[in-house]
Scaffold this active site. Structure first.
Site, short mmCIF file in Angstrom:
data_model
loop_
_atom_site.label_atom_id
_atom_site.label_comp_id
_atom_site.label_asym_id
_atom_site.label_seq_id
_atom_site.Cartn_x
_atom_site.Cartn_y
_atom_site.Cartn_z
N ASP A 1 3.85 3.50 6.59
CA ASP A 1 3.18 3.27 7.87
C ASP A 1 4.13 2.81 8.97
O ASP A 1 5.25 2.37 8.72
CB ASP A 1 2.11 2.18 7.71
CG ASP A 1 2.73 0.79 7.60
OD1 ASP A 1 3.59 0.59 6.72
OD2 ASP A 1 2.39 -0.08 8.40
N GLU B 1 7.89 2.57 -6.10
CA GLU B 1 8.02 2.02 -4.74
C GLU B 1 8.10 3.16 -3.73
O GLU B 1 8.53 4.27 -4.06
CB GLU B 1 9.30 1.14 -4.70
CG GLU B 1 9.59 0.44 -3.41
CD GLU B 1 8.50 -0.52 -2.93
OE1 GLU B 1 7.39 -0.03 -2.65
OE2 GLU B 1 8.77 -1.73 -2.80
N ASP B 2 7.68 2.90 -2.51
CA ASP B 2 7.78 3.92 -1.47
C ASP B 2 9.21 4.06 -0.96
O ASP B 2 9.75 5.15 -0.86
CB ASP B 2 6.81 3.64 -0.30
CG ASP B 2 6.91 2.22 0.25
OD1 ASP B 2 7.70 1.41 -0.28
OD2 ASP B 2 6.18 1.91 1.20
N LYS C 1 0.83 -1.20 0.00
CA LYS C 1 0.00 0.00 0.00
C LYS C 1 0.87 1.26 0.00
O LYS C 1 0.45 2.34 -0.36
CB LYS C 1 -0.85 0.04 1.28
CG LYS C 1 -1.78 -1.11 1.47
CD LYS C 1 -2.40 -1.01 2.89
CE LYS C 1 -3.18 -2.25 3.20
NZ LYS C 1 -3.55 -2.30 4.65
N GLY C 2 2.12 1.09 0.43
CA GLY C 2 2.97 2.23 0.76
C GLY C 2 3.18 3.25 -0.34
O GLY C 2 3.26 4.44 -0.09
N ARG D 1 0.07 6.64 7.55
CA ARG D 1 0.16 6.74 6.08
C ARG D 1 -0.36 8.09 5.60
O ARG D 1 0.07 8.61 4.57
CB ARG D 1 -0.67 5.64 5.42
CG ARG D 1 -0.11 4.24 5.58
CD ARG D 1 -0.84 3.29 4.64
NE ARG D 1 -0.70 1.90 5.04
CZ ARG D 1 0.34 1.12 4.74
NH1 ARG D 1 1.34 1.61 4.05
NH2 ARG D 1 0.39 -0.13 5.15
N ASP E 1 14.82 -0.52 1.01
CA ASP E 1 15.57 -0.66 2.26
C ASP E 1 16.63 -1.74 2.03
O ASP E 1 17.67 -1.47 1.43
CB ASP E 1 14.55 -1.03 3.35
CG ASP E 1 15.12 -1.08 4.75
OD1 ASP E 1 16.08 -0.35 5.02
OD2 ASP E 1 14.60 -1.84 5.58
N VAL F 1 11.10 5.71 8.74
CA VAL F 1 10.29 6.87 8.39
C VAL F 1 8.82 6.50 8.15
O VAL F 1 8.51 5.36 7.81
CB VAL F 1 10.86 7.58 7.13
CG1 VAL F 1 12.17 8.24 7.43
CG2 VAL F 1 11.00 6.60 5.97
P1 5GP Z 1 13.06 -4.14 1.77
O1 5GP Z 1 12.57 -5.43 1.19
O2 5GP Z 1 13.72 -3.22 0.78
O3 5GP Z 1 13.90 -4.35 2.99
O4 5GP Z 1 11.80 -3.44 2.38
C1 5GP Z 1 10.94 -2.73 1.63
C2 5GP Z 1 9.67 -2.50 2.41
O5 5GP Z 1 9.92 -2.41 3.83
C3 5GP Z 1 9.11 -1.16 2.01
O6 5GP Z 1 8.28 -1.26 0.87
C4 5GP Z 1 8.36 -0.75 3.26
O7 5GP Z 1 7.09 -1.33 3.27
C5 5GP Z 1 9.19 -1.36 4.40
N1 5GP Z 1 10.13 -0.36 4.95
C6 5GP Z 1 11.47 -0.35 4.86
N2 5GP Z 1 11.99 0.73 5.48
C7 5GP Z 1 10.93 1.41 5.97
C8 5GP Z 1 10.81 2.64 6.72
O8 5GP Z 1 11.76 3.35 7.06
N3 5GP Z 1 9.53 3.01 7.03
C9 5GP Z 1 8.43 2.30 6.69
N4 5GP Z 1 7.25 2.77 7.07
N5 5GP Z 1 8.52 1.15 5.99
C10 5GP Z 1 9.75 0.72 5.64
#
Ligand code: 5GP
Length: 175
Positions: free
Chosen positions: A157, A97-98, A41-42, A163, A101, A151
């Protein structure tokens, strides 16, 4: 005690940056049709705002994948919850993408999409946390690079809350 949110990027700064990204995408794909894939949803707030700033023939589609883990950390396990409505074969595709990470979620998603033979496949993220990366995922369009902070806001979220904040902030959970 409630959570404390410290503003990192105020609404005006976020909107300005999204406008710049929209202009850059418009220039890069001049005369082409593109498919924007919003990851739920992000990225929904960002994708809608970005779409309004792109002056091209544009199709908006949505996909949802989950990565397991706790509320502030993803694990390596990813699962598809909702697939696209339309085929992307032969299309210019930009995944929106939001935040990237560790890159695990995106790495899974980009692999799936690549197999569907789009004409091109790029990644646009509102936020990038390069220090946390454990995969070789790299975004083509980045709103802001941030340090390793959790964040919220503008679609992001914390335990499904925040959100709706119109800015991006760092959350300091209350106890
Ligand atoms: P990744 O697979 O890159 O580790 O994670 C991606 C997902 O983790 C993002 O789409 C998001 O939903 C969540 N995420 C990673 N870092 C953050 C952050 O700082 N804040 C929030 N709210 N979600 C995060």
């Amino acid at each position: 005690m409630g959570d404390r949110i410290d503003i990192l990027f105020p609404e005006r700064e976020v909107n300005n940056r999204i406008r710049q990204l929209g202009e850059k995408i418009t220039l890069d794909y001049r005369g082409e049709e593109i498919v924007l894939i919003c990851t739920l949803k992000g990225a929904s707030f960002f994708a809608c705002e970005l779409a309004k700033r792109i002056d091209l023939s544009l199709i908006l589609d949505f996909i949802s994948v989950t990565s397991y883990g706790n509320s502030t950390n993803s694990s390596g396990e990813v699962r598809m919850i909702k697939d696209l409505d339309e085929s992307i074969e032969g299309k210019h595709v930009i995944v929106v993408e939001d935040i990237v990470d560790t890159g695990r979620t995106l790495s899974y998603l980009m692999e799936i999409l690549k197999k569907r033979n789009p004409k091109s496949l790029k990644l646009c993220t509102l936020l990038d946390k390069p220090a946390r990366r454990v995969t070789d995922v790299q975004a083509d369009y980045i709103g802001f690079s941030i340090p390793d902070q959790f964040v919220v806001g503008y679609g992001l979220d914390y335990a499904q809350k925040y959100r709706n904040l119109p800015y991006i902030g760092v959350v300091n959970p209350g106890r």
